[in-house]
Design an enzyme around this catalytic site. Sequence first.
Site, mmCIF file in Angstrom:
data_model
loop_
_atom_site.group_PDB
_atom_site.id
_atom_site.type_symbol
_atom_site.label_atom_id
_atom_site.label_comp_id
_atom_site.label_asym_id
_atom_site.label_seq_id
_atom_site.Cartn_x
_atom_site.Cartn_y
_atom_site.Cartn_z
ATOM 1 N N GLN A 19 36.688 84.676 16.309
ATOM 2 C CA GLN A 19 37.121 84.959 17.686
ATOM 3 C C GLN A 19 38.173 86.073 17.644
ATOM 4 O O GLN A 19 38.998 86.120 16.730
ATOM 5 C CB GLN A 19 37.698 83.664 18.277
ATOM 6 N N ARG A 28 49.931 81.563 15.995
ATOM 7 C CA ARG A 28 49.789 81.081 17.372
ATOM 8 C C ARG A 28 51.054 81.416 18.178
ATOM 9 O O ARG A 28 52.046 80.682 18.122
ATOM 10 C CB ARG A 28 49.557 79.584 17.372
ATOM 11 N N ARG A 39 43.825 90.701 13.599
ATOM 12 C CA ARG A 39 44.954 89.769 13.661
ATOM 13 C C ARG A 39 45.071 88.879 12.430
ATOM 14 O O ARG A 39 46.051 88.136 12.294
ATOM 15 C CB ARG A 39 44.871 88.902 14.928
ATOM 16 N N GLU A 78 48.112 89.396 29.021
ATOM 17 C CA GLU A 78 47.633 90.250 27.946
ATOM 18 C C GLU A 78 47.144 91.584 28.514
ATOM 19 O O GLU A 78 46.604 91.628 29.612
ATOM 20 C CB GLU A 78 46.485 89.521 27.240
ATOM 21 N N ASP A 138 42.171 80.907 32.666
ATOM 22 C CA ASP A 138 41.670 81.798 31.615
ATOM 23 C C ASP A 138 40.855 82.880 32.302
ATOM 24 O O ASP A 138 39.673 82.696 32.572
ATOM 25 C CB ASP A 138 40.817 80.989 30.624
ATOM 26 N N HIS A 195 47.674 90.416 22.965
ATOM 27 C CA HIS A 195 47.505 89.062 23.517
ATOM 28 C C HIS A 195 48.860 88.343 23.615
ATOM 29 O O HIS A 195 49.083 87.293 23.036
ATOM 30 C CB HIS A 195 46.561 88.325 22.571
HETATM 31 O O1 TA6 Z 1 42.948 85.398 25.931
HETATM 32 C C1 TA6 Z 1 42.547 84.160 26.368
HETATM 33 C C2 TA6 Z 1 41.622 83.557 25.325
HETATM 34 O O2 TA6 Z 1 40.497 84.343 25.145
HETATM 35 C C3 TA6 Z 1 41.287 82.113 25.691
HETATM 36 O O3 TA6 Z 1 39.943 81.969 26.040
HETATM 37 C C4 TA6 Z 1 41.662 81.304 24.464
HETATM 38 O O4 TA6 Z 1 40.606 81.131 23.621
HETATM 39 C C5 TA6 Z 1 42.745 82.177 23.869
HETATM 40 O O5 TA6 Z 1 42.292 83.481 24.047
HETATM 41 C C6 TA6 Z 1 43.160 81.872 22.457
HETATM 42 O O6 TA6 Z 1 42.205 82.234 21.547
HETATM 43 P P1 TA6 Z 1 42.408 81.860 19.993
HETATM 44 O O7 TA6 Z 1 41.236 82.428 19.294
HETATM 45 O O8 TA6 Z 1 43.715 82.491 19.564
HETATM 46 O O9 TA6 Z 1 42.493 80.377 19.917
#
Ligand code: TA6
Length: 300
Positions: free
Chosen positions: A93, A75, A98, A271, A212, A167
Amino acid sequence: MTTSASAGKAKPEALGRVTFLDGQGELPMLEISTAWSTAAMYLHGAHVTQFKKKDEPPLLFVSQCSRFAEGQSIRGGIPVVFPWFGSREGLGQHGFARVKAWDLKEFTPAPDGSVSVRLRLPDCPEAAGFPAFTADYIVTVNQSLTLQLVVTNQSRDAEFTFENCLHTYFDVGDVTAISISGLKGLSYLDKVAGFMEKTETNEALRIASEVDRVYLNATGRVEVLDPRLSRKILVEKQGSASTVVWNPWITKARQMPDFGDEEYERMICVESGNVASNSISLPPGGSSTLAVKLSSETLK
Ligand code: TA6
């Protein structure tokens, strides 16, 4: 272990160094030092977690609550988002790059004092759903930090469509005092408003709530002015048509187990990538490079 090359005319003490050590969670880590700066990156996720110029505070934010473990994303720092951005039905996600351990291919302390490191994403089961590809990541450390994600479609007959994004989490003195410029007039997808498409009307964006946003067809440089740290951050890029700006603010910060409740005050994500309608389609043999240069200067 420390190594430096004595090539050509450069004075030995000006050469950069790469040190291999066990980082947090005993994950393999590289510490890079040059005459101007230091940096740190993990093979896990090819994740840069630190860049610091000699006369400035660290540029990147890393959460005190971050995990450092296999299968988990760090993080903070610079997560490498690939081959998809955001959520995807039945999959993690922000892609799998990563959370994978990348292979270190080479590291080069150059005669000019900069250091470059090249890593490659190893083949993995998650990649089976995509045409054959290679993904190389080159990180160059000197007065600034330059990142290049090079993706090549290795298949003979299939088009490879993907998204990518570096990111980046920047460390700021007070998120409510910063301003972000370079986005005026651009369309953006507002995730906070259900991905409604809007147009940026502000010369300089200020943060006073959850933000966001995916800015589309955003190829220009972005500046972050940070009066509290007396610093201006420059984000310059090539091969990137999207800019994402994110701050989770209060509620989301409390919902994230790997993020401190108050930490939203000290970070902003700006990003650089190619997401949503800016995704990339490579023909067989085709290659794309996402290049981002992060630099900063002290405000007088
Ligand atoms: O880049 C912004 C985003 O897509 C937000 O919507 C938020 O979810 C962030 O990324 C962090 O994502 P993560 O999967 O690292 O918690």
